[in-house]
Scaffold this motif. Structure first.
Motif, PDB file in Angstrom:
ATOM      1  N   LEU A  40       2.010  26.070  -5.990  1.00  0.00           N
ATOM      2  CA  LEU A  40       0.653  25.937  -5.461  1.00  0.00           C
ATOM      3  C   LEU A  40       0.440  24.701  -4.609  1.00  0.00           C
ATOM      4  CD1 LEU A  40      -1.434  26.981  -8.602  1.00  0.00           C
ATOM      5  CD2 LEU A  40      -0.784  28.396  -6.638  1.00  0.00           C
ATOM      6  N   THR A  41       1.328  23.705  -4.706  1.00  0.00           N
ATOM      7  CA  THR A  41       1.141  22.456  -3.973  1.00  0.00           C
ATOM      8  C   THR A  41       2.455  21.998  -3.344  1.00  0.00           C
ATOM      9  OG1 THR A  41       1.630  21.023  -5.863  1.00  0.00           O
ATOM     10  CG2 THR A  41      -0.671  21.709  -5.571  1.00  0.00           C
ATOM     11  N   ASP A  42       2.323  21.183  -2.331  1.00  0.00           N
ATOM     12  CA  ASP A  42       3.475  20.564  -1.671  1.00  0.00           C
ATOM     13  C   ASP A  42       3.177  19.065  -1.572  1.00  0.00           C
ATOM     14  OD1 ASP A  42       5.753  19.992  -0.217  1.00  0.00           O
ATOM     15  OD2 ASP A  42       4.997  20.847   1.657  1.00  0.00           O
ATOM     16  N   PRO A  43       3.476  18.299  -2.657  1.00  0.00           N
ATOM     17  CA  PRO A  43       3.125  16.871  -2.677  1.00  0.00           C
ATOM     18  C   PRO A  43       4.248  15.973  -2.157  1.00  0.00           C
ATOM     19  CG  PRO A  43       3.818  17.557  -4.857  1.00  0.00           C
ATOM     20  CD  PRO A  43       3.919  18.778  -3.960  1.00  0.00           C
ATOM     21  N   VAL A  44       3.851  14.916  -1.476  1.00  0.00           N
ATOM     22  CA  VAL A  44       4.763  13.839  -1.072  1.00  0.00           C
ATOM     23  C   VAL A  44       4.018  12.519  -1.214  1.00  0.00           C
ATOM     24  CG1 VAL A  44       6.180  15.219   0.528  1.00  0.00           C
ATOM     25  CG2 VAL A  44       4.150  14.052   1.372  1.00  0.00           C
ATOM     26  N   SER A  45       4.760  11.440  -1.405  1.00  0.00           N
ATOM     27  CA  SER A  45       4.127  10.127  -1.497  1.00  0.00           C
ATOM     28  C   SER A  45       5.155   9.048  -1.167  1.00  0.00           C
ATOM     29  CB  SER A  45       3.569   9.886  -2.899  1.00  0.00           C
ATOM     30  OG  SER A  45       4.604   9.937  -3.868  1.00  0.00           O
ATOM     31  N   ASP A  59      -0.079  30.606  -3.884  1.00  0.00           N
ATOM     32  CA  ASP A  59       1.284  30.084  -3.824  1.00  0.00           C
ATOM     33  C   ASP A  59       1.678  29.850  -2.366  1.00  0.00           C
ATOM     34  OD1 ASP A  59       4.319  30.209  -3.743  1.00  0.00           O
ATOM     35  OD2 ASP A  59       3.967  30.345  -5.902  1.00  0.00           O
ATOM     36  N   LEU A  60       2.284  28.707  -2.091  1.00  0.00           N
ATOM     37  CA  LEU A  60       2.701  28.363  -0.729  1.00  0.00           C
ATOM     38  C   LEU A  60       3.979  29.085  -0.297  1.00  0.00           C
ATOM     39  CD1 LEU A  60       2.010  24.527  -0.891  1.00  0.00           C
ATOM     40  CD2 LEU A  60       0.759  26.198   0.484  1.00  0.00           C
ATOM     41  N   GLY A  61       4.679  29.667  -1.242  1.00  0.00           N
ATOM     42  CA  GLY A  61       5.926  30.363  -0.931  1.00  0.00           C
ATOM     43  C   GLY A  61       7.096  29.396  -0.860  1.00  0.00           C
ATOM     44  N   THR A  97       0.836  -1.198   0.000  1.00  0.00           N
ATOM     45  CA  THR A  97       0.000   0.000   0.000  1.00  0.00           C
ATOM     46  C   THR A  97       0.875   1.254   0.000  1.00  0.00           C
ATOM     47  OG1 THR A  97      -1.657  -1.198   1.287  1.00  0.00           O
ATOM     48  CG2 THR A  97      -1.853   1.184   1.253  1.00  0.00           C
ATOM     49  N   ALA A  98       0.375   2.303  -0.652  1.00  0.00           N
ATOM     50  CA  ALA A  98       1.085   3.576  -0.711  1.00  0.00           C
ATOM     51  C   ALA A  98       0.102   4.706  -0.425  1.00  0.00           C
ATOM     52  CB  ALA A  98       1.723   3.760  -2.077  1.00  0.00           C
ATOM     53  N   TYR A  99       0.639   5.837  -0.025  1.00  0.00           N
ATOM     54  CA  TYR A  99      -0.172   7.034   0.225  1.00  0.00           C
ATOM     55  C   TYR A  99       0.461   8.231  -0.469  1.00  0.00           C
ATOM     56  CZ  TYR A  99      -2.869   4.743   3.907  1.00  0.00           C
ATOM     57  OH  TYR A  99      -3.713   3.908   4.600  1.00  0.00           O
ATOM     58  N   ASN A 100      -0.389   9.171  -0.855  1.00  0.00           N
ATOM     59  CA  ASN A 100       0.103  10.476  -1.275  1.00  0.00           C
ATOM     60  C   ASN A 100      -0.594  11.536  -0.433  1.00  0.00           C
ATOM     61  OD1 ASN A 100      -2.390  10.088  -2.855  1.00  0.00           O
ATOM     62  ND2 ASN A 100      -1.805  11.963  -3.897  1.00  0.00           N
ATOM     63  N   VAL A 101       0.141  12.598  -0.174  1.00  0.00           N
ATOM     64  CA  VAL A 101      -0.369  13.724   0.602  1.00  0.00           C
ATOM     65  C   VAL A 101       0.014  14.990  -0.158  1.00  0.00           C
ATOM     66  CG1 VAL A 101      -0.280  14.971   2.808  1.00  0.00           C
ATOM     67  CG2 VAL A 101      -0.018  12.474   2.770  1.00  0.00           C
ATOM     68  N   VAL A 102      -0.954  15.881  -0.361  1.00  0.00           N
ATOM     69  CA  VAL A 102      -0.687  17.140  -1.053  1.00  0.00           C
ATOM     70  C   VAL A 102      -1.242  18.273  -0.205  1.00  0.00           C
ATOM     71  CG1 VAL A 102      -0.966  18.465  -3.171  1.00  0.00           C
ATOM     72  CG2 VAL A 102      -0.916  15.957  -3.276  1.00  0.00           C
ATOM     73  N   ARG A 103      -0.376  19.241   0.085  1.00  0.00           N
ATOM     74  CA  ARG A 103      -0.763  20.400   0.899  1.00  0.00           C
ATOM     75  C   ARG A 103      -1.100  21.570  -0.013  1.00  0.00           C
ATOM     76  NH1 ARG A 103       2.435  24.495   3.793  1.00  0.00           N
ATOM     77  NH2 ARG A 103       4.268  23.601   2.776  1.00  0.00           N
ATOM     78  N   PHE A 104      -2.161  22.312   0.360  1.00  0.00           N
ATOM     79  CA  PHE A 104      -2.641  23.459  -0.402  1.00  0.00           C
ATOM     80  C   PHE A 104      -2.958  24.619   0.542  1.00  0.00           C
ATOM     81  CE2 PHE A 104      -4.527  19.550  -2.093  1.00  0.00           C
ATOM     82  CZ  PHE A 104      -4.192  19.587  -3.432  1.00  0.00           C
TER      83      PHE A 104
END
Length: 98
Positions: free
Chosen positions: A85-90, A78-80, A2-9
């Motif tokens: 616009l996004t901060d993705p990790v997986s 923009d997150l700076g 199993t895997a997960y992705n997380v994206v911050r906005f």
């Protein structure tokens, strides 16, 4: 595995409701996608969390996820810090917490 992705906005001021409603209308029909959720993490900040059968499924679905993001980019700020616009990790699950 199993895997997960997380994206911050972060939404633009006054766009929180539209961002949530856009996610309520989303239907991701990607092979290996198990489920996802949008969580509110603070003032105008959110994360999407997706659960996947494996990393290959997640990787194969990235074009679809980008397509969904394209439908709501105008709601985001923009997150700076050169993030955009996004901060993705997986990644794959390495331990489960019970």
């Amino acid at each position: 595995m199993t895997a997960y992705n997380v994206v911050r906005f972060r939404t633009k001021p006054g766009k929180e409701k539209a961002f949530v409603e856009a996610h309520e209308r989303v239907s991701l029909k990607a092979k290996g996608f198990i489920k996802g959720a949008l969580i509110k993490t603070g003032e105008r900040t959110f994360c999407v969390i997706g659960e996947w059968k494996d990393m290959d499924s997640l990787a194969a679905a990235r074009p679809q996820m980008i397509g969904l993001l394209d439908t709501m980019r105008d709601l985001l700020e923009d997150l700076g810090g050169e993030l955009g616009l996004t901060d993705p990790v997986s990644g794959p699950v390495v331990a489960e917490v019970k």
